[in-house]
Motif scaffolding. Structure first.
Motif, PDB file in Angstrom:
ATOM      1  N   LEU A   1       0.847  -1.191   0.000  1.00 19.69           N
ATOM      2  CA  LEU A   1       0.000   0.000   0.000  1.00 19.69           C
ATOM      3  C   LEU A   1       0.880   1.238   0.000  1.00 19.69           C
ATOM      4  CD1 LEU A   1      -2.753   1.432   0.342  1.00 19.69           C
ATOM      5  CD2 LEU A   1      -2.492   1.093   2.809  1.00 19.69           C
ATOM      6  N   VAL A   2       0.691   2.099  -0.997  1.00 18.78           N
ATOM      7  CA  VAL A   2       1.471   3.324  -1.106  1.00 18.78           C
ATOM      8  C   VAL A   2       0.559   4.486  -1.474  1.00 18.78           C
ATOM      9  CG1 VAL A   2       3.596   2.135  -1.767  1.00 18.78           C
ATOM     10  CG2 VAL A   2       2.033   2.953  -3.534  1.00 18.78           C
ATOM     11  N   GLN A   3       1.033   5.702  -1.196  1.00 21.51           N
ATOM     12  CA  GLN A   3       0.314   6.906  -1.590  1.00 21.51           C
ATOM     13  C   GLN A   3       0.586   7.245  -3.045  1.00 21.51           C
ATOM     14  OE1 GLN A   3       1.511   9.868   1.474  1.00 21.51           O
ATOM     15  NE2 GLN A   3      -0.683   9.950   1.905  1.00 21.51           N
ATOM     16  N   ALA A   4      -0.361   7.946  -3.660  1.00 26.48           N
ATOM     17  CA  ALA A   4      -0.157   8.435  -5.019  1.00 26.48           C
ATOM     18  C   ALA A   4       1.147   9.224  -5.096  1.00 26.48           C
ATOM     19  CB  ALA A   4      -1.329   9.305  -5.453  1.00 26.48           C
ATOM     20  N   GLY A   5       1.901   8.988  -6.168  1.00 22.98           N
ATOM     21  CA  GLY A   5       3.194   9.611  -6.344  1.00 22.98           C
ATOM     22  C   GLY A   5       4.352   8.799  -5.811  1.00 22.98           C
ATOM     23  N   GLY A   6       4.062   7.750  -5.072  1.00 23.64           N
ATOM     24  CA  GLY A   6       5.090   6.916  -4.491  1.00 23.64           C
ATOM     25  C   GLY A   6       5.641   5.895  -5.463  1.00 23.64           C
ATOM     26  N   SER A   7       6.550   5.062  -4.961  1.00 24.69           N
ATOM     27  CA  SER A   7       7.234   4.063  -5.776  1.00 24.69           C
ATOM     28  C   SER A   7       7.214   2.703  -5.112  1.00 24.69           C
ATOM     29  CB  SER A   7       8.695   4.468  -6.013  1.00 24.69           C
ATOM     30  OG  SER A   7       8.794   5.675  -6.739  1.00 24.69           O
ATOM     31  N   LEU A   8       7.240   1.670  -5.936  1.00 22.02           N
ATOM     32  CA  LEU A   8       7.409   0.299  -5.502  1.00 22.02           C
ATOM     33  C   LEU A   8       8.263  -0.426  -6.526  1.00 22.02           C
ATOM     34  CD1 LEU A   8       3.810  -0.859  -4.438  1.00 22.02           C
ATOM     35  CD2 LEU A   8       5.773  -0.564  -2.904  1.00 22.02           C
ATOM     36  N   ARG A   9       8.977  -1.455  -6.090  1.00 23.86           N
ATOM     37  CA  ARG A   9       9.662  -2.339  -7.013  1.00 23.86           C
ATOM     38  C   ARG A   9       9.191  -3.760  -6.790  1.00 23.86           C
ATOM     39  NH1 ARG A   9      16.037  -3.618  -8.430  1.00 23.86           N
ATOM     40  NH2 ARG A   9      15.976  -4.818  -6.476  1.00 23.86           N
ATOM     41  N   LEU A  10       8.558  -4.325  -7.799  1.00 22.03           N
ATOM     42  CA  LEU A  10       8.113  -5.704  -7.754  1.00 22.03           C
ATOM     43  C   LEU A  10       9.220  -6.630  -8.236  1.00 22.03           C
ATOM     44  CD1 LEU A  10       4.519  -5.411  -9.265  1.00 22.03           C
ATOM     45  CD2 LEU A  10       5.283  -5.019  -6.904  1.00 22.03           C
ATOM     46  N   SER A  11       9.291  -7.805  -7.634  1.00 24.85           N
ATOM     47  CA  SER A  11      10.243  -8.824  -8.033  1.00 24.85           C
ATOM     48  C   SER A  11       9.504 -10.120  -8.339  1.00 24.85           C
ATOM     49  CB  SER A  11      11.269  -9.090  -6.925  1.00 24.85           C
ATOM     50  OG  SER A  11      12.021  -7.936  -6.633  1.00 24.85           O
TER      51      SER A  11
ATOM     52  N   THR B   1      -1.736  -1.475  -4.060  1.00 25.76           N
ATOM     53  CA  THR B   1      -2.827  -0.551  -3.780  1.00 25.76           C
ATOM     54  C   THR B   1      -2.251   0.854  -3.643  1.00 25.76           C
ATOM     55  OG1 THR B   1      -4.062  -2.280  -2.609  1.00 25.76           O
ATOM     56  CG2 THR B   1      -4.742   0.006  -2.258  1.00 25.76           C
ATOM     57  N   VAL B   2      -2.789   1.783  -4.427  1.00 21.41           N
ATOM     58  CA  VAL B   2      -2.322   3.168  -4.430  1.00 21.41           C
ATOM     59  C   VAL B   2      -3.449   4.052  -3.939  1.00 21.41           C
ATOM     60  CG1 VAL B   2      -1.282   5.019  -5.758  1.00 21.41           C
ATOM     61  CG2 VAL B   2      -0.842   2.632  -6.390  1.00 21.41           C
TER      62      VAL B   2
ATOM     63  N   ASP C   1       1.107   1.913 -22.945  1.00 22.23           N
ATOM     64  CA  ASP C   1       1.125   3.373 -22.996  1.00 22.23           C
ATOM     65  C   ASP C   1       0.862   4.030 -21.644  1.00 22.23           C
ATOM     66  OD1 ASP C   1      -0.329   3.810 -26.336  1.00 22.23           O
ATOM     67  OD2 ASP C   1       1.717   3.377 -25.687  1.00 22.23           O
ATOM     68  N   SER C   2      -0.035   3.458 -20.855  1.00 29.21           N
ATOM     69  CA  SER C   2      -0.432   4.080 -19.603  1.00 29.21           C
ATOM     70  C   SER C   2       0.677   4.106 -18.554  1.00 29.21           C
ATOM     71  CB  SER C   2      -1.669   3.388 -19.027  1.00 29.21           C
ATOM     72  OG  SER C   2      -1.394   2.036 -18.717  1.00 29.21           O
ATOM     73  N   VAL C   3       1.732   3.308 -18.743  1.00 26.23           N
ATOM     74  CA  VAL C   3       2.819   3.267 -17.764  1.00 26.23           C
ATOM     75  C   VAL C   3       4.142   3.764 -18.326  1.00 26.23           C
ATOM     76  CG1 VAL C   3       1.693   1.311 -16.658  1.00 26.23           C
ATOM     77  CG2 VAL C   3       3.651   0.907 -18.175  1.00 26.23           C
ATOM     78  N   LYS C   4       4.190   4.106 -19.608  1.00 28.19           N
ATOM     79  CA  LYS C   4       5.434   4.586 -20.216  1.00 28.19           C
ATOM     80  C   LYS C   4       5.934   5.829 -19.495  1.00 28.19           C
ATOM     81  CE  LYS C   4       4.863   2.778 -24.900  1.00 28.19           C
ATOM     82  NZ  LYS C   4       4.547   3.116 -26.314  1.00 28.19           N
ATOM     83  N   GLY C   5       7.226   5.839 -19.193  1.00 27.91           N
ATOM     84  CA  GLY C   5       7.827   6.941 -18.463  1.00 27.91           C
ATOM     85  C   GLY C   5       7.722   6.827 -16.970  1.00 27.91           C
ATOM     86  N   ARG C   6       6.939   5.861 -16.477  1.00 31.00           N
ATOM     87  CA  ARG C   6       6.778   5.672 -15.040  1.00 31.00           C
ATOM     88  C   ARG C   6       7.274   4.307 -14.572  1.00 31.00           C
ATOM     89  NH1 ARG C   6       1.848   5.472 -12.823  1.00 31.00           N
ATOM     90  NH2 ARG C   6       0.858   4.662 -14.723  1.00 31.00           N
ATOM     91  N   PHE C   7       7.020   3.270 -15.369  1.00 30.77           N
ATOM     92  CA  PHE C   7       7.400   1.903 -15.005  1.00 30.77           C
ATOM     93  C   PHE C   7       8.552   1.435 -15.880  1.00 30.77           C
ATOM     94  CE2 PHE C   7       2.967   0.267 -13.438  1.00 30.77           C
ATOM     95  CZ  PHE C   7       2.856   1.367 -12.609  1.00 30.77           C
TER      96      PHE C   7
ATOM     97  N   LEU D   1       3.315   6.446  -8.934  1.00 26.95           N
ATOM     98  CA  LEU D   1       2.125   5.597  -8.906  1.00 26.95           C
ATOM     99  C   LEU D   1       0.852   6.419  -8.790  1.00 26.95           C
ATOM    100  CD1 LEU D   1       3.573   2.727  -6.773  1.00 26.95           C
ATOM    101  CD2 LEU D   1       2.454   2.425  -8.990  1.00 26.95           C
ATOM    102  N   LYS D   2      -0.181   5.928  -9.465  1.00 27.67           N
ATOM    103  CA  LYS D   2      -1.492   6.559  -9.490  1.00 27.67           C
ATOM    104  C   LYS D   2      -2.535   5.588  -8.954  1.00 27.67           C
ATOM    105  CE  LYS D   2      -0.274   9.010 -13.751  1.00 27.67           C
ATOM    106  NZ  LYS D   2      -0.634   9.229 -15.180  1.00 27.67           N
ATOM    107  N   PRO D   3      -3.653   6.096  -8.418  1.00 31.33           N
ATOM    108  CA  PRO D   3      -4.699   5.187  -7.938  1.00 31.33           C
ATOM    109  C   PRO D   3      -5.155   4.176  -8.983  1.00 31.33           C
ATOM    110  CG  PRO D   3      -5.125   7.386  -7.135  1.00 31.33           C
ATOM    111  CD  PRO D   3      -3.959   7.500  -8.083  1.00 31.33           C
ATOM    112  N   GLU D   4      -5.166   4.553 -10.250  1.00 38.06           N
ATOM    113  CA  GLU D   4      -5.584   3.639 -11.298  1.00 38.06           C
ATOM    114  C   GLU D   4      -4.589   2.504 -11.555  1.00 38.06           C
ATOM    115  OE1 GLU D   4      -4.843   7.659 -13.513  1.00 38.06           O
ATOM    116  OE2 GLU D   4      -5.412   7.022 -11.492  1.00 38.06           O
TER     117      GLU D   4
END
Length: 115
Positions: free
Chosen positions: A11-21, A112-113, A61-67, A85-88
């Protein structure tokens, strides 16, 4: 025999970061294409990003530049760095391994964002 185990969700706030493995076993990891998919409640599972055995990447497209998807063949692990990260982006994120007619999936990790 084949196992794909995702980790790093939370669980993170909008604008935050996570790294999945995603740690893979039971496959010759180096020759597989790897991918991340996600599924939000009531929606179909969708592709987020893929990386080929040669290192070529595709990001939806929706994650380009972010992920950013990446892989470490020495560790049999694929990563998804998620910034801004965004709520969507809220969904269960699944790891995929693919070669020829073979397709394997992990059990998923929840992201969860909050706004």
């Amino acid at each position: 025999q084949v196992q794909l185990v995702e980790s790093g969700g939370g669980l993170v706030q909008a604008g935050g970061s996570l790294r999945l493995s995603c740690a893979a076993s039971g496959i010759i990891f180096r020759i597989f294409s790897m991918g991340w998919y996600r599924q939000a409640p009531g929606k179909q599972r969708e592709l987020v990003a893929t990386i080929t055995s040669g290192g070529a990447t595709v990001h939806t497209d929706s994650v380009k530049g972010r992920f950013t998807i990446s892989r470490d063949n020495a560790k049999n692990t694929v990563y998804l760095q998620m910034n801004g990260l965004k709520p969507e982006d809220t969904a269960v994120y699944y790891c995929n391994a693919h070669i020829s007619a073979s397709d394997f999936w992990g059990q998923g990790t929840q992201v969860t964002v909050s706004s």
